[in-house]
Structure formats: C-alpha cells, structure tokens
Design a protein around this motif. Structure first.
Motif, PDB file in Angstrom:
ATOM      1  N   ILE A  45       0.839  -1.187   0.000  1.00  0.00           N
ATOM      2  CA  ILE A  45       0.000   0.000   0.000  1.00  0.00           C
ATOM      3  C   ILE A  45       0.878   1.242   0.000  1.00  0.00           C
ATOM      4  O   ILE A  45       1.775   1.396   0.811  1.00  0.00           O
ATOM      5  CB  ILE A  45      -0.936   0.007   1.221  1.00  0.00           C
ATOM      6  CG1 ILE A  45      -1.966  -1.119   1.088  1.00  0.00           C
ATOM      7  CG2 ILE A  45      -1.620   1.348   1.384  1.00  0.00           C
ATOM      8  CD1 ILE A  45      -2.864  -1.251   2.287  1.00  0.00           C
ATOM      9  N   GLU A  93      -6.992  -1.149   5.995  1.00  0.00           N
ATOM     10  CA  GLU A  93      -5.956  -0.601   5.120  1.00  0.00           C
ATOM     11  C   GLU A  93      -4.679  -0.299   5.901  1.00  0.00           C
ATOM     12  O   GLU A  93      -3.568  -0.611   5.450  1.00  0.00           O
ATOM     13  CB  GLU A  93      -6.457   0.666   4.435  1.00  0.00           C
ATOM     14  CG  GLU A  93      -5.439   1.276   3.470  1.00  0.00           C
ATOM     15  CD  GLU A  93      -5.915   2.587   2.881  1.00  0.00           C
ATOM     16  OE1 GLU A  93      -5.828   2.741   1.649  1.00  0.00           O
ATOM     17  OE2 GLU A  93      -6.360   3.463   3.653  1.00  0.00           O
ATOM     18  N   ALA A 102      -3.020  -3.628   6.904  1.00  0.00           N
ATOM     19  CA  ALA A 102      -2.329  -4.246   5.776  1.00  0.00           C
ATOM     20  C   ALA A 102      -1.024  -3.517   5.467  1.00  0.00           C
ATOM     21  O   ALA A 102       0.009  -4.142   5.174  1.00  0.00           O
ATOM     22  CB  ALA A 102      -3.232  -4.262   4.542  1.00  0.00           C
ATOM     23  N   GLU A 146     -11.424  -7.270   3.945  1.00  0.00           N
ATOM     24  CA  GLU A 146     -11.706  -6.054   3.187  1.00  0.00           C
ATOM     25  C   GLU A 146     -11.353  -6.294   1.714  1.00  0.00           C
ATOM     26  O   GLU A 146     -10.204  -6.147   1.311  1.00  0.00           O
ATOM     27  CB  GLU A 146     -10.905  -4.873   3.750  1.00  0.00           C
ATOM     28  CG  GLU A 146     -11.139  -3.550   3.036  1.00  0.00           C
ATOM     29  CD  GLU A 146     -12.612  -3.234   2.877  1.00  0.00           C
ATOM     30  OE1 GLU A 146     -13.093  -3.300   1.721  1.00  0.00           O
ATOM     31  OE2 GLU A 146     -13.269  -2.948   3.891  1.00  0.00           O
ATOM     32  N   SER A 196     -11.606  -4.627  -0.896  1.00  0.00           N
ATOM     33  CA  SER A 196     -11.011  -3.515  -1.639  1.00  0.00           C
ATOM     34  C   SER A 196      -9.487  -3.474  -1.520  1.00  0.00           C
ATOM     35  O   SER A 196      -8.825  -2.783  -2.296  1.00  0.00           O
ATOM     36  CB  SER A 196     -11.593  -2.182  -1.155  1.00  0.00           C
ATOM     37  OG  SER A 196     -11.219  -1.915   0.179  1.00  0.00           O
ATOM     38  N   LEU A 197      -8.918  -4.216  -0.573  1.00  0.00           N
ATOM     39  CA  LEU A 197      -7.458  -4.249  -0.455  1.00  0.00           C
ATOM     40  C   LEU A 197      -6.814  -4.873  -1.688  1.00  0.00           C
ATOM     41  O   LEU A 197      -5.699  -4.520  -2.064  1.00  0.00           O
ATOM     42  CB  LEU A 197      -7.039  -5.044   0.791  1.00  0.00           C
ATOM     43  CG  LEU A 197      -7.288  -4.404   2.149  1.00  0.00           C
ATOM     44  CD1 LEU A 197      -6.923  -5.390   3.261  1.00  0.00           C
ATOM     45  CD2 LEU A 197      -6.480  -3.120   2.298  1.00  0.00           C
ATOM     46  N   ALA A 203      -2.973  -5.773  -2.206  1.00  0.00           N
ATOM     47  CA  ALA A 203      -2.340  -5.145  -1.048  1.00  0.00           C
ATOM     48  C   ALA A 203      -2.629  -5.917   0.238  1.00  0.00           C
ATOM     49  O   ALA A 203      -1.976  -5.681   1.256  1.00  0.00           O
ATOM     50  CB  ALA A 203      -2.810  -3.699  -0.897  1.00  0.00           C
ATOM     51  N   GLY A 204      -3.573  -6.851   0.183  1.00  0.00           N
ATOM     52  CA  GLY A 204      -3.889  -7.695   1.332  1.00  0.00           C
ATOM     53  C   GLY A 204      -3.434  -9.130   1.143  1.00  0.00           C
ATOM     54  O   GLY A 204      -3.947 -10.034   1.811  1.00  0.00           O
ATOM     55  N   GLN A 239       3.535  -9.445  -3.317  1.00  0.00           N
ATOM     56  CA  GLN A 239       2.094  -9.302  -3.064  1.00  0.00           C
ATOM     57  C   GLN A 239       1.321  -9.876  -4.233  1.00  0.00           C
ATOM     58  O   GLN A 239       1.025  -9.192  -5.208  1.00  0.00           O
ATOM     59  CB  GLN A 239       1.749  -7.835  -2.800  1.00  0.00           C
ATOM     60  CG  GLN A 239       2.383  -7.361  -1.496  1.00  0.00           C
ATOM     61  CD  GLN A 239       1.727  -6.143  -0.909  1.00  0.00           C
ATOM     62  OE1 GLN A 239       2.024  -5.048  -1.333  1.00  0.00           O
ATOM     63  NE2 GLN A 239       0.870  -6.326   0.083  1.00  0.00           N
ATOM     64  N   ALA A 296      -7.112  -8.433   8.523  1.00  0.00           N
ATOM     65  CA  ALA A 296      -5.773  -7.840   8.424  1.00  0.00           C
ATOM     66  C   ALA A 296      -5.196  -7.533   9.799  1.00  0.00           C
ATOM     67  O   ALA A 296      -4.001  -7.759  10.053  1.00  0.00           O
ATOM     68  CB  ALA A 296      -5.834  -6.565   7.582  1.00  0.00           C
TER      69      ALA A 296
END
Length: 269
Positions: free
Chosen positions: A2, A149, A152, A192, A194-195, A198-199, A214, A227
């Motif tokens: 992120i 977010e 993460a 989440e 939307s990560l 990035a997650g 990633q 997370a």
C-alpha cells in the motif's frame, strides 16, 4: 504494498498517536505491559514519543550519514497529563518534516534497501505506533480496533523490515533462521475485498534469505483472516492459537508458520 500519499501517512500517524495517547492517559504509569514484558506503561510511552521526536530530527536535518544521527532524546514529561501534548508534538513534527522533505529526500534509511529515507521512516514509525497502540490497549485492558488498510500497510512494512539488509546486519540470528530451501507461506487479509493484492503476501525462504511479493499463490502454509489479526499475530501481540480464536484460518504446515513468527517479531524499532 500500500502506497499512501505522505499527507495520508502523516494524518494517519497523528490519528494513531492521538488514540495511543487517549489509551494511556488513564492507566497506571507503572503498569506492566503484557505484550512487552520488560516495559512499564511509562517506558512504552517514552519509547513511542522519543522515537517520533528523534526521527523528526533526522528528517528535518536531512541526515544521510548514520554517524551523524542525533544522540540525545526528548524527555518524557513527568506529569502524565502532559503526555498527550508531548506525543502529539512528536507526531506532528515528524509528519510535517516528511511532507516538507518529500518522498525522495536523501535521508538515512537503516533498512538499507532501495527506499529513500523518508519513504522508509514515515511508514515505519506509523507501523510502530499502530503496534504499540495494541500494547497500550493490552495494558489498559481496552478493545483494540484498526482500519484494515492501515493494518495491511503495517504488515507490508513489517515484512519489508524483516527481510531487509539492515535487519540482517542488526539481527543476523533472525536472518539466518529465515533462510530455507523453498518453504513458502501465504497470508491473505480477506476482511476487506477492496485491499486487493495489497492484502496478499507470498513469502519464500531461500538459501540467500527470505523474499516476499504481493500476489496470490499456493504455499506450504496459508493463513487467511482479518488484516488486524494477521498483524497482531506476526508481531506476537497475539499468539497463533489466540489469533485462530480471532478469526484466522490456517491450512498446511503450522510448524512453518510458528517458525516464521518465532524468528521475526520484535518489540521496538
């Protein structure tokens, strides 16, 4: 990984520091910190505030030579009621210094990787503040919540630090323990959507050390869940067994996950 704007990192740092300050203001100053057994609450607060003031000085002065880093530290106020303003000052000074210096300023990066100093320091101190807020919550026996977010981002920062040249130099025992012959771990923050990537973290232990990327991959052990739960497990703020109670799901080689956690977590920066 992120990538927030420096302004967003800075605001998050000030917000997390304010929450930390609110958590510690009503607890006993000599209360032991259960997640950092060698520390009392006042020592935890001192560490967080001194780190932020110290790093702010490094960035403000554009220190690029580690032999020139400051050797003095801001004093923790004796009055507990003065802690919130002292902590807020450190966070705001650091946030402003990094925004003023910009993302490519020639500032010392102790990780020794390709990032500029400001790209290292702002996410690193934010991650430390996030983790130490969990220490404060455990000490005050209050609930701990964190935006997915930010959690993460702190996981990525943790992995970047644990696999960096600087960490290998500082903790050769840890770096040696992370060497392997292709063992793999996959972490997925699935709370989440939307990560996105990035997650997701794929870690491989090779002969030259551990690396991470990633992306989704099949691995020897897979860990899925919130997370924040992943972050607290990786930094040993929650045991693996407690993290399973928090909603993490592990499939595959549990011993491999245990080995990774046992040889990577650290208490202070």
């Amino acid at each position: 990984m992120i990538e927030l704007t420096f302004e967003r990192y800075g605001q998050a740092l000030m917000d997390q520091t304010a929450q930390f300050a609110e958590t510690v203001r009503s607890a006993a100053v000599d209360a032991p910190v259960p997640t950092c057994p060698e520390w009392t609450l006042s020592q935890l607060v001192e560490h967080v505030g001194q780190t932020q003031h110290w790093v702010a000085s490094i960035v403000e002065k554009r220190v690029s030579d580690p032999s020139q880093i400051p050797t003095s530290f801001a004093a923790l106020p004796a009055d507990q009621d003065a802690w919130p303003s002292w902590l807020a000052d450190g966070a705001s000074l650091l946030a402003a210094a990094c925004v003023d210096a910009g993302p490519d300023a020639p500032v010392w990066n102790p990780a020794g990787d390709a990032r500029s100093g400001t790209r290292f320091w702002l996410p690193r101190v934010l991650a430390e503040t996030i983790i130490h807020r969990a220490d404060a919550a455990a000490t005050a026996d209050v609930a701990y919540q964190l935006d997915a977010e930010l959690a993460a981002g702190a996981v990525s920062d943790h992995l970047a630090m644990m696999t960096s040249p600087g960490w290998a130099a500082q903790r050769p025992d840890s770096a040696e323990a992370l060497r392997g012959n292709g063992q793999t771990l996959y972490l997925h923050a699935d709370d989440e959507p939307s990560l996105g990537e990035a997650g997701r973290w794929f870690i491989e232990r090779g002969a030259e050390g551990a690396t991470w990327h990633q992306r989704p991959c099949v691995a020897d052990v897979t860990v899925r869940g919130p997370a924040t739960s992943l972050l607290l497990m990786l930094t040993r703020r929650r045991s693996i067994s407690a993290a399973l109670d928090d909603g993490l799901h592990v499939s595959g080689d549990l011993d491999l996950l245990t080995h990774w956690v046992d040889h990577t977590a650290h208490q202070a920066g």
